[in-house]
Design an enzyme around this catalytic site. Structure first.
Site: not given
Ligand code: NDP
Length: 278
Positions: A54, A79, A112
């Site tokens: 992200y 993650k 993930h």
């Protein structure tokens, strides 16, 4: 019991994880993610879900420092990304994430996606981080039952959480039942189907009936099913409203009505067909 925003699920190792949190996928690093977390904490959220993918772990760390709450009152998840999977590379990716988050320990570290040929080595790294006390709980994301069975055939520590796409159009009934039987908590990503729930007529009817919004109906459905949920928003009023779900209860009949909306529709990729080569 579903009483308030700070209610928790007790993971199989005894760690308490809030049932409700803020997702920050696509929240921009810097001001946007910092503000979102600030609004969320003010509204009573205590759990934040990020990932190295992200690219906002620095902002998340900044927001944690600024929010003024003692560290132990917050539950922070990140993650390991696909290209970092493998034993040594996961250990390095973890250090990188911790540097950005500027934390001494993490609450939950997840794989993930189940990168073929690699997730078992990745899991060994997570087990080491867990045994070394760097992270309070470890888990996976986007694992089907067959991935979990394969992983658990060699794992020393059973995953505590499986975070998967889950919403009324993809209710994951079999996977939920399997995880429950194994004591693995289920966490819903894209609980609002990235906004698609807003167009559904049945959910609109229920929203009118309970005098609530569609997101509130859907998030309440999660909690009544024992599903941990992490809706994302960067807007203060939405962050507040999404969590305002503790003053009503969906009837058994209406829960079933929402259950019946399942059509196995994904907004993201099916983990069996994910292209892991980036
Ligand atoms: P969500 O289902 O949470 O939906 C987010 C979208 O809905 C955003 O566009 C948001 O816009 C909008 N929204 C939020 N609340 C409202 C509201 N009350 N009314 C109208 N629109 C609203 O999608 P996400 O994909 O973000 O999933 C949630 C979290 O799950 C992620 O942020 C991430 O942490 C995690 N995740 C994990 C994945 C994984 O592979 N493990 C994959 C995808 C997500 P706005 O921000 O403009 O308000």
């Amino acid at each position: 019991m579903i009483n308030n925003l700070q209610d928790t699920t007790i993971l199989h190792n005894g760690v308490k994880m809030p049932n409700f949190g803020l997702g920050v996928y696509k929240s921009q690093d810097g001001e946007e993610v910092i503000n979102a977390i600030h609004y969320a904490v003010k509204a009573g959220y205590r759990s934040i879900d990020t990932a190295s993918l992200y690219f906002n772990e620095t902002g998340v760390g900044e927001a944690i420092k600024q929010c003024g709450l003692p560290r132990e009152e917050l539950f922070i998840t990140t993650k390991v990304w696909n290209s970092d999977q493998g034993y040594e590379s996961t250990l390095a990716a973890f250090e990188e994430s911790m540097k950005k988050l500027d934390l001494e320990y993490l609450d939950l570290y997840l794989i993930h996606w189940p990168v073929k040929e690699k997730y078992k080595d990745t899991w060994r790294a997570l087990e080491k981080l867990y045994k070394d006390g760097r992270v309070r709980a470890i888990g996976v994301s986007n694992f089907h039952q067959h991935h979990l069975e394969d992983l658990m055939s060699v794992a020393q520590v059973k995953p505590m959480v499986n975070q998967v796409e889950l919403h009324p159009f993809l209710s994951q009934v079999e996977l939920r039942a399997y995880c429950q039987s194994e004591g693995i908590a289920i966490e819903a990503w894209s609980p609002l189907a990235r906004g698609r729930v807003l167009q559904d007529p049945t959910l609109a009817e229920l929203a009118a009936k309970y005098n609530k919004s569609i997101p509130q109906i859907v998030l309440r459905w999660d909690l009544q099913h024992g599903i941990i949920t992490i809706p994302k928003s960067v807007h203060e009023q939405r962050i507040i409203d999404n969590a305002d779900i503790f003053d009503f209860e969906l009837s058994v009949e209406d829960m079933k009505k929402i259950d019946s909306l399942n059509r196995n529709e994904r907004t993201g990729q099916n983990p069996d067909y994910f292209h892991f080569d980036f």
